[in-house]
Design an enzyme around this catalytic site. Structure first.
Site, PDB file in Angstrom:
ATOM      1  N   GLU A 165       6.805  22.071   4.116  1.00 28.12           N
ATOM      2  CA  GLU A 165       6.393  22.197   5.533  1.00 28.12           C
ATOM      3  C   GLU A 165       7.507  22.717   6.455  1.00 28.12           C
ATOM      4  O   GLU A 165       7.406  22.651   7.658  1.00 28.12           O
ATOM      5  CB  GLU A 165       5.861  20.913   6.176  1.00 28.12           C
ATOM      6  CG  GLU A 165       4.923  19.959   5.524  1.00 28.12           C
ATOM      7  CD  GLU A 165       3.883  20.423   4.562  1.00 28.12           C
ATOM      8  OE1 GLU A 165       4.261  20.634   3.384  1.00 28.12           O
ATOM      9  OE2 GLU A 165       2.726  20.535   4.931  1.00 28.12           O
ATOM     10  N   TYR A 167      10.766  21.620   6.538  1.00 26.85           N
ATOM     11  CA  TYR A 167      11.827  20.669   6.893  1.00 26.85           C
ATOM     12  C   TYR A 167      13.118  21.015   6.134  1.00 26.85           C
ATOM     13  O   TYR A 167      13.149  21.960   5.342  1.00 26.85           O
ATOM     14  CB  TYR A 167      11.368  19.239   6.589  1.00 26.85           C
ATOM     15  CG  TYR A 167      10.252  18.786   7.520  1.00 26.85           C
ATOM     16  CD1 TYR A 167      10.487  18.609   8.886  1.00 26.85           C
ATOM     17  CD2 TYR A 167       8.971  18.537   7.052  1.00 26.85           C
ATOM     18  CE1 TYR A 167       9.473  18.198   9.744  1.00 26.85           C
ATOM     19  CE2 TYR A 167       7.941  18.124   7.903  1.00 26.85           C
ATOM     20  CZ  TYR A 167       8.199  17.960   9.249  1.00 26.85           C
ATOM     21  OH  TYR A 167       7.200  17.564  10.098  1.00 26.85           O
ATOM     22  N   ARG A 176      14.521  32.897   4.779  1.00 29.42           N
ATOM     23  CA  ARG A 176      14.160  32.882   6.192  1.00 29.42           C
ATOM     24  C   ARG A 176      15.111  31.998   7.017  1.00 29.42           C
ATOM     25  O   ARG A 176      15.498  32.347   8.133  1.00 29.42           O
ATOM     26  CB  ARG A 176      12.735  32.318   6.323  1.00 29.42           C
ATOM     27  CG  ARG A 176      12.225  32.177   7.745  1.00 29.42           C
ATOM     28  CD  ARG A 176      10.832  31.560   7.720  1.00 29.42           C
ATOM     29  NE  ARG A 176      10.236  31.412   9.021  1.00 29.42           N
ATOM     30  CZ  ARG A 176       9.592  32.368   9.668  1.00 29.42           C
ATOM     31  NH1 ARG A 176       9.493  33.562   9.151  1.00 29.42           N
ATOM     32  NH2 ARG A 176       9.058  32.140  10.849  1.00 29.42           N
ATOM     33  N   ARG A 215       7.910  16.820  -2.990  1.00 26.67           N
ATOM     34  CA  ARG A 215       6.907  17.692  -2.373  1.00 26.67           C
ATOM     35  C   ARG A 215       7.489  19.094  -2.267  1.00 26.67           C
ATOM     36  O   ARG A 215       8.398  19.357  -1.477  1.00 26.67           O
ATOM     37  CB  ARG A 215       6.502  17.147  -1.009  1.00 26.67           C
ATOM     38  CG  ARG A 215       5.323  17.870  -0.443  1.00 26.67           C
ATOM     39  CD  ARG A 215       4.405  16.945   0.305  1.00 26.67           C
ATOM     40  NE  ARG A 215       3.248  17.691   0.774  1.00 26.67           N
ATOM     41  CZ  ARG A 215       2.540  17.364   1.814  1.00 26.67           C
ATOM     42  NH1 ARG A 215       2.836  16.292   2.510  1.00 26.67           N
ATOM     43  NH2 ARG A 215       1.502  18.091   2.171  1.00 26.67           N
TER      44      ARG A 215
END
Ligand code: FAD
Ligand code: NAP
Ligand code: SF4
Length: 676
Positions: A165, A167, A176, A215
């Site tokens: 996500e 983090y 990026r 994750r």
């Protein structure tokens, strides 16, 4: 056996999960509340009672820099670990299992002392992060390890390392956000060094018999994200370093693609997890818009994943697994993906709840469902919209004799209009749920019955709850009586056919829904494929991040959405969904104008002024979507006759009304709390 795949235990070697349902991590805001751990304990214990296989807490920071917000939840010392025992003991005494999620916000941290691999501001953050030094990176890895060891001390069954996500961990992985050229950045080996060192340090700190879910961001949906080959390489390395399971992360928070809103088809991202199947031996968890046991079963039966994660569905119904297993799936209160009471509240720095289940995160505040009232009464509820349905089922659950009157031929009120909007089909589920509950709780339902005061006066009711809703507002405008002017009600009810060139007066949620209906082509045979194409998601993963450019899809009809106020059109739409509605409609060629003065409707169309300049919109239909006014004509005569009358939902107040308020007020009136 119902849902045999869903209810097959999962053997993790050192421990066994009772089923394949994971309650995914959700930040509810309880983490930061006063007395939060007591409330968290009650919240998680109820979900453990509901039969979920494993739960994950909201994100807990491993140090202050990783805080999502100032004074956010963290696990950094033994006294914090001791306090968390309240949660773990409550869960385990209900036979449940729970992991603590360790989340470092990196450049998403909501405070000025935020840190990241490179000093690059996130488009959704007001602060620019500080670039992490080599020393700080090493200290942060140790903070993750210490946090995990403390989680074990607190009694957790495991941890989830939040690597998706967008983090901190995810920020190290992709070019990026990682533009370093030292041992922590550059080629992929160096970009994956931070997650790998975190993984190894955590495993070393907790020992072999402790769950570690990692994750992994399997589809970043941002430019310069990971390639698929990098995702596979990382996942394999994590497995080798001791991860127990791999959870799927989809989309960064800054991605411009909705990934969990109701417009996203169910199970739309299970294919991403499936791509990784076969590459690893450890269990893989599929996520995103899995909200029914049917969808979970389908994904598992197709071998796309080993476990399914549902997060918001557990706000909507803590007892989802138990009801599914016992053959009572029709009584599951299904998450409709609206984000209104959960994510939108969190972004407003409030404690989350749920539109369809106002008890979520209020377990220590609202009395439990089905607790019998001290004094039983005969109650009339007038109106079977969301407010009336919620009141009637709550009152009946408390033992009252409830009579529910509805003027229309079916229950649901305005939800019967909402469910017809493409992308809002989930609203059917709420009506199915209430319909089953009315039957279970033996509410006497009278359809096609527009109540008049005499009926209620003759009925010997101890109490009357008026949930008669609203009527559309008719604005004052020259030419409003022209035949081309219609109400949104008539259009959505199918009483009038849609025009080809349509101006919508008003830019609230209903205008956006009407525009969606007008500009949606025929339903697609493959909704997932259609959604992926519409939003520019590339399942072939040809480029980093899995993106292709979003195609323009001009609709067959011309639509204008208009509002009188200045500023962004539809500014009051939901924080986490409004942008997606605006973007989708703009892509279909819908034009949006603010600062509009309505001058006249005549045979030529709608005459308006914008910034003092006259304009003619050559439309063949003007749809009034200008809000509503309360309908409560029964109130005064009943009050005068001395009956105990209570108003809820739209009948109480039309301004700022939404289903969240309507359903909550139904519960409050049911449990005898003041409706405020
Ligand atoms: P209503 O839903 O209006 O129900 C009132 C009921 O009372 C009606 O069924 C009516 O027939 C009945 N009634 C009236 N008078 C009598 C009488 N004398 N006797 C018997 N019965 C009577 N809200 C959201 O929060 N999120 C959304 O995404 C959303 N989308 C929407 C989309 C559309 C297209 C529409 C139209 C609405 C949407 N809403 C949404 C708004 C939401 O539906 C309303 O806020 C909610 O329905 C209000 O509930 P209510 O029970 O107060 O009133
Ligand atoms: P709304 O959100 O109150 O919007 C009404 C619109 O009409 C505003 O854009 C307003 O803008 C305009 N308006 C108000 N008075 C007017 C007048 N006299 N003349 C001309 N324009 C006028 O109402 P709604 O769209 O009908 O929605 C009703 C409720 O349902 C809302 O509270 C909403 O939360 C809920 N809903 C939510 C969703 C969702 O997706 N979350 C979807 C549908 C409905 P100006 O005053 O600037 O012109
Ligand atoms: Fe689901 Fe809406 Fe409830 Fe959130 S508020 S859990 S999205 S139904």
């Amino acid at each position: 056996m119902n849902y045999p795949n869903l209810f097959t235990p999962l053997d993790l070697g050192f421990t066994t999960l009772s089923n394949r349902i994971l309650m995914g991590s959700m930040h509810t805001g309880l983490e930061e509340e006063r007395g939060s751990l007591t409330r968290m304990a009650a919240y998680f214990a109820e979900r453990a009672r509901g039969g979920v296989g494993l739960m994950v807490t909201g994100g807990i920071a491993p140090n202050r820099q990783g805080w999502l917000m100032p004074f956010g939840a963290k696990m950094t010392n033994r006294s914090e670990a001791r306090r968390h025992q309240l949660v773990t003991q409550a869960v385990q005494s209900e036979g449940g299992k729970i992991c603590m999620q360790i989340l470092h916000g990196g450049r998403y941290s909501g405070h000025p002392f935020l840190v990241a691999p490179s000093s690059l501001k996130a488009p959704i953050s007001p602060f620019k992060p500080w670039k992490m030094s080599n020393r700080l990176i090493k200290a942060t890895i140790q903070d993750f390890a210490r946090s995990a060891a403390l989680a074990r001390e607190a009694g957790y069954d495991g941890v989830e390392l939040m690597g998706s996500e967008g983090y901190l961990i995810n920020q190290f992985i992709v070019p990026r956000t990682n533009q370093r050229q030292d041992e922590w950045g550059g080629d992929f080996e160096r970009r994956m060094r931070f997650p790998m060192e975190v993984m190894r340090a955590v495993r070393a700190a907790v020992g072999p018999d402790f769950i570690i879910i990692f994750r992994v961001s399997m589809l970043d949906l941002v430019e310069q994200g990971s390639t698929w080959e990098e995702v596979v390489q990382l996942a394999k390395a994590l497995e080798a370093a001791g991860a127990t399971m791999i959870n799927t992360g989809i989309g960064w928070h800054e991605a411009r693609i909705p990934t969990i809103a109701t417009l996203v088809p169910r199970g739309a991202y299970a294919w991403v997890t499936e791509r990784l199947k076969g590459a690893l031996a450890i269990p893989l968890i599929a996520t995103n818009r899995i909200n029914t046991p049917e969808k979970g079963e389908e994904i598992l039966a197709a071998g796309m994943a080993d476990m399914v994660s549902m997060a918001r569905p557990f706000l909507a119904d803590p007892y989802l697994p138990k009801k599914a297993k016992e053959g009572r799936a029709q009584l599951i209160n299904t998450c409709i993906g609206c984000n209104q009471a959960c994510l939108d509240q969190i972004f407003d720095r409030k404690v989350a709840s749920c539109l369809v289940n106002p008890r979520a995160c209020q377990e220590t505040i609202l009395p439990p469902d089905g607790q019998l009232a001290k004094q039983l009464q005969k109650v009339a509820v007038v109106g079977a919209g969301p407010a009336g349905l919620s009141a009637a089922t709550e009152l009946a659950g408390r033992g009252h004799e409830v009579h529910l009157f509805e003027a229309g031929p079916e229950i649901g009120g305005q939800f019967n209009l909402a469910k017809r909007i493409p992308g809002k089909e989930e609203f059917y589920e709420t009506l199915r749920y209430y319909s089953s509950l009315l039957e279970l709780r033996k509410v006497k339902v009278y359809l096609n019955t527009r109540v008049v005061p005499e009926q209620l006066l003759e009925g010997n009711f101890d109490r009357v709850v008026l949930a008669t809703g609203v009527v559309p507002r008719q604005p004052v405008m020259p030419g409003i009586e022209h035949p081309m002017v219609v109400s949104y009600l008539d259009l959505l009810n199918g009483k009038v056919a849609p025009g080809r060139r349509v101006a919508l007066v008003g830019a609230g949620g209903i205008a956006f829904d009407v525009a969606t209906l007008l500009t949606t082509s025929a339903p697609s045979a493959d909704p997932v494929d259609h959604y992926l194409k519409e939003w520019g998601v590339d399942p072939s993963y040809a480029q980093r991040g899995g993106l292709v450019s979003m195609p323009l899809l001009p609709a067959d009809c011309n639509v204008w959405i208009l509002q009188r106020s200045e500023g962004k059109v539809g500014a009051r739409l939901g924080k986490t969904t409004g942008w997606a509605h605006r973007l989708a409609l703009k892509n279909r060629g819908v034009k949006m104008l603010s600062g509009v003065q309505y001058e006249l409707v005549d045979d030529r169309g709608l005459h308006i002024k914008v910034g003092g300049k006259a304009q003619l919109l050559e439309v063949d239909q003007v749809v009034i979507c200008a809000g509503q006014e309360s309908l409560r004509d029964l109130y005064a005569p009943l009050k005068e006759a001395g009956l105990q009358v209570e108003l809820i939902g739209g009948a109480l107040e039309a301004a700022e009304l939404d289903a969240q308020r309507a359903i909550r007020e139904g519960i409050l009136v049911g449990v005898g709390e003041p409706v405020v």
